[in-house]
Design a protein around this motif. Structure first.
Motif, short mmCIF file in Angstrom:
data_model
loop_
_atom_site.label_atom_id
_atom_site.label_comp_id
_atom_site.label_asym_id
_atom_site.label_seq_id
_atom_site.Cartn_x
_atom_site.Cartn_y
_atom_site.Cartn_z
N HIS A 91 0.82 -1.21 0.00
CA HIS A 91 0.00 0.00 0.00
C HIS A 91 0.86 1.26 0.00
O HIS A 91 0.52 2.26 0.63
N ALA A 92 1.97 1.23 -0.72
CA ALA A 92 2.84 2.40 -0.82
C ALA A 92 2.74 2.99 -2.22
O ALA A 92 2.61 2.26 -3.20
N VAL A 93 2.78 4.31 -2.29
CA VAL A 93 2.72 5.01 -3.57
C VAL A 93 3.72 6.16 -3.57
O VAL A 93 4.14 6.65 -2.52
N ASN A 94 4.08 6.60 -4.77
CA ASN A 94 4.95 7.75 -4.97
C ASN A 94 4.07 8.97 -5.28
O ASN A 94 3.13 8.86 -6.06
N MET A 95 4.40 10.12 -4.69
CA MET A 95 3.73 11.36 -5.06
C MET A 95 4.49 11.95 -6.24
O MET A 95 5.62 12.43 -6.09
N THR A 96 3.89 11.88 -7.42
CA THR A 96 4.57 12.36 -8.63
C THR A 96 4.84 13.86 -8.54
O THR A 96 4.03 14.63 -8.04
N GLY A 97 6.01 14.23 -8.99
CA GLY A 97 6.38 15.65 -9.01
C GLY A 97 6.94 16.16 -7.70
O GLY A 97 7.44 17.28 -7.64
N GLY A 98 6.82 15.39 -6.62
CA GLY A 98 7.39 15.76 -5.32
C GLY A 98 6.89 17.09 -4.78
O GLY A 98 5.81 17.57 -5.13
N MET A 99 7.72 17.68 -3.94
CA MET A 99 7.36 18.95 -3.29
C MET A 99 7.27 20.08 -4.30
O MET A 99 6.54 21.04 -4.08
N LEU A 100 7.98 19.97 -5.42
CA LEU A 100 7.85 21.00 -6.46
C LEU A 100 6.42 21.05 -6.97
O LEU A 100 5.84 22.13 -7.15
N ALA A 101 5.81 19.88 -7.18
CA ALA A 101 4.41 19.82 -7.62
C ALA A 101 3.47 20.22 -6.47
O ALA A 101 2.48 20.92 -6.69
N PHE A 102 3.79 19.77 -5.26
CA PHE A 102 2.95 20.07 -4.10
C PHE A 102 2.84 21.58 -3.89
O PHE A 102 1.76 22.08 -3.56
#
Length: 124
Positions: A100-111
């Motif tokens: 149940h692990a996922v990557n947040m695409t774009g990281g903190m730059l996208a956030f």
């Protein structure tokens, strides 16, 4: 692995996705049971991009030594600056049996670019 970046809000979304968008994290970061793990080194975690409120800092180099005490079915969102190190962290967790692990695409730059109602979503 195939990335399904759609905002599936079901209770089992992490079981069927390998990536989520920064917008999804903004909308769901406060959900009970979702753990946000930031894999950047401490200076970056505390740096100008800030970090997601409630995120736990576990630098990528230390991740393998921390996961032994984690439940492999815990919902985990992995974060870094741009999404590359968090994708490497996802591969490690998958190899160790995390489902149940996922990557947040774009990281903190996208956030940083996602509009939000509550400005407190980012901690400096």
């Amino acid at each position: 692995r195939t990335a399904n970046k759609g905002p599936d809000m079901s209770n089992h979304f992490l079981e069927h996705n390998v990536a989520v968008t920064a917008a999804w994290v903004v909308a769901n970061a406060d959900r009970a049971g979702v753990h946000i793990i930031d894999v950047r080194p401490q200076p970056e975690f505390r740096g100008p991009l800030g970090h997601i409120c409630g995120a736990t800092s576990v630098p990528l180099e230390q991740l393998a030594s921390h996961v032994a005490r984690w439940c492999r079915r815990t919902p985990i969102v992995l974060v870094c600056r741009a999404g590359i190190r968090s994708d490497a962290a996802l591969e490690l967790l998958e190899d160790l049996g995390f489902t149940h692990a996922v990557n947040m695409t774009g990281g903190m730059l996208a956030f940083q670019r996602v509009p939000r109602r509550r400005p407190a979503s980012i901690a400096a």
